[in-house]
Enzyme design. Structure first.
Site, PDB file in Angstrom:
ATOM      1  N   LYS A 230       0.931  -1.262  -0.098  1.00  0.00           N
ATOM      2  CA  LYS A 230      -0.172  -0.173   0.132  1.00  0.00           C
ATOM      3  C   LYS A 230       1.128   1.329  -0.049  1.00  0.00           C
ATOM      4  CE  LYS A 230      -3.630  -2.512  -0.097  1.00  0.00           C
ATOM      5  NZ  LYS A 230      -2.909  -4.013   0.335  1.00  0.00           N
TER       6      LYS A 230
ATOM      7  N   TYR B 186     -11.727 -15.072   3.270  1.00  0.00           N
ATOM      8  CA  TYR B 186     -10.741 -14.398   3.298  1.00  0.00           C
ATOM      9  C   TYR B 186     -10.669 -14.802   4.369  1.00  0.00           C
ATOM     10  CZ  TYR B 186      -8.967 -10.061   4.109  1.00  0.00           C
ATOM     11  OH  TYR B 186      -7.782  -8.057   4.445  1.00  0.00           O
TER      12      TYR B 186
ATOM     13  N   TYR C 279      -2.166 -13.106   2.751  1.00  0.00           N
ATOM     14  CA  TYR C 279      -2.609 -12.770   1.120  1.00  0.00           C
ATOM     15  C   TYR C 279      -1.366 -13.394   1.130  1.00  0.00           C
ATOM     16  CZ  TYR C 279      -5.374  -8.602   2.155  1.00  0.00           C
ATOM     17  OH  TYR C 279      -6.847  -7.511   2.255  1.00  0.00           O
TER      18      TYR C 279
HETATM   19  C1  LIG Z   1      -3.785  -5.532   0.389  1.00  0.00           C
HETATM   20  C2  LIG Z   1      -2.591  -5.971  -0.001  1.00  0.00           C
HETATM   21  C3  LIG Z   1      -2.564  -7.061  -0.878  1.00  0.00           C
HETATM   22  C4  LIG Z   1      -3.737  -6.994  -2.117  1.00  0.00           C
HETATM   23  O1  LIG Z   1      -3.344  -5.834  -3.240  1.00  0.00           O
HETATM   24  P1  LIG Z   1      -4.679  -5.200  -3.479  1.00  0.00           P
HETATM   25  O2  LIG Z   1      -4.026  -4.412  -4.652  1.00  0.00           O
HETATM   26  O3  LIG Z   1      -5.468  -5.184  -2.144  1.00  0.00           O
HETATM   27  O4  LIG Z   1      -5.161  -6.027  -4.300  1.00  0.00           O
HETATM   28  C5  LIG Z   1      -1.975  -8.404  -0.961  1.00  0.00           C
HETATM   29  N1  LIG Z   1      -0.922  -8.344  -0.209  1.00  0.00           N
HETATM   30  C6  LIG Z   1      -0.733  -8.056   1.323  1.00  0.00           C
HETATM   31  C7  LIG Z   1      -0.111  -7.822   2.052  1.00  0.00           C
HETATM   32  C8  LIG Z   1      -1.710  -6.951   1.548  1.00  0.00           C
HETATM   33  O5  LIG Z   1      -1.630  -5.835   2.651  1.00  0.00           O
END
Ligand SMILES: *Cc1c(COP(=O)(O)O)cnc(C)c1O
Length: 333
Positions: free
Chosen positions: A50, A264, A290
């Site tokens: 982010k 999720y 993730y």
């Molecule tokens: C938000 C996030 C993602 C996904 O990215 P997007 O742009 O929302 O698809 C992947 N890995 C981590 C650790 C994240 O925080």
């Protein structure tokens, strides 16, 4: 020509992040050549993907004269934590609207990991029950700020709009440059996809540069069709925002929904195996929500022979390690 320099940007991260070979993991799996793009090392209060998006989003907020950043996400949102960090660094206020998205959360989930950091970073936290409207709650938070005489700027979930996605157009260009310096080419890019901004930005950058590299997103909670639709929509918006001619090919959008398990944020055995293996053979820490699930996908696809032995596959490590501490019970033997 892809020209990112004309978009306003504030520096928040440590860039470029390293692009490194994963020799031991490649050996262990018997090829292809695996690489890792260390976007877990963007540096902003434990980093993550982010940060790149926020460089463009926060620049936009500052241009609009905002004094308060508002965003939304799950309780353990990495995006919320990086937004809180960006606000702290720039002397802005921050309101986080957080949803109890995971059923039966543990004590660690409720208090440790990203939540601990959100509080340390001075963010104001608002909790919303599961299945309540998050956008209504964020709008309400913005209204509260306005009523108190402040100037709110609402960042969408995951920072995923055409402005935020520019961060991953930049990452794509950065990787191509690094690969060329290393005398190698990138055939495939694999990463975790959630709110879609990372994948839309990467595809826009790699297609816009005519690199020939393909991007595969491993979904973390959404079925494939739904995810691909979201990515394609944001890709079109990002492409237009960049002022590129024509439209990107729909064929470039590919997501795989085979690895998120039940839902999720719910751990899977393959995620735990992936987190374990990569910690032990590469000393790289993945996260449970993730990057751990995305790596589980990559490992499985390698085992199934999806990639040729001489191909170069880059795993984009999108961060999230702070989440490990929120999931401690899931890793306890
Ligand atoms: C938000 C996030 C993602 C996904 O990215 P997007 O742009 O929302 O698809 C992947 N890995 C981590 C650790 C994240 O925080």
């Amino acid at each position: 020509m892809l020209q990112l320099g004309r978009f306003p940007r504030v520096r928040l991260g440590h860039m470029p992040t390293p692009l490194e070979p994963m020799h031991r993991l490649s050996d262990q799996l018997g090829g292809p050549k695996l690489w890792i793009k260390r976007d877990d090392c963007t540096g902003l209060a434990t980093g993550g993907n982010k940060t790149r998006k926020l460089e463009y989003l926060v620049a936009d907020a500052l241009q609009q004269g905002a004094d308060t950043l508002i965003t939304l996400g799950a309780l353990q949102s990495n995006h919320a934590r990086q937004t809180a960090a960006a606000a702290a660094k720039l002397g802005l206020k921050c309101v986080l609207v957080l949803e109890d998205r995971v059923t039966q959360p543990t004590d660690a989930y409720r208090h440790n990991g990203n939540l601990l950091l959100d509080r340390l970073l001075g963010a104001h936290l608002k909790y919303v029950p599961r299945d309540a409207s998050m956008s209504t709650a964020a709008e309400q938070a913005a209204e509260d700020v306005r009523r108190a005489g402040g100037r709110p700027y609402v960042i969408p979930g995951g920072g995923s709009n055409a402005v935020g996605a520019l961060g991953y157009v930049g990452c794509a260009l950065e990787m191509l440059h690094q690969a060329s310096d290393l005398g190698t080419r990138i055939d495939h890019v694999v990463h975790a996809t959630g709110s879609s901004g990372t994948q839309a930005g990467l595809i826009a950058g790699l297609e816009g540069a005519r690199s020939g590299a393909r991007v595969l997103g491993i979904t973390v909670g959404r079925p494939r069709d739904n995810q691909e639709r979201n990515i394609a929509r944001l890709l079109d918006e990002t492409w237009a925002h960049l002022g590129l001619a024509g439209a990107p090919s729909r064929d470039a959008v590919e997501a795989n929904d085979g690895y998120f398990g039940e839902a999720y944020g719910i751990p899977t055995p393959a995620m735990k195996e992936a987190v374990d293996i990569v910690a032990r053979v590469e000393a790289v820490l993945l996260d449970p929500v993730y990057s751990g699930k995305a790596m589980a996908g990559l490992i499985d696809l390698v085992r199934k022979g999806r990639f040729a032995k001489d191909e170069n596959v880059v795993f984009v490590h999108t961060g999230g390690q702070a989440g490990l501490f929120a999931y401690e019970p899931a890793f306890a033997a």
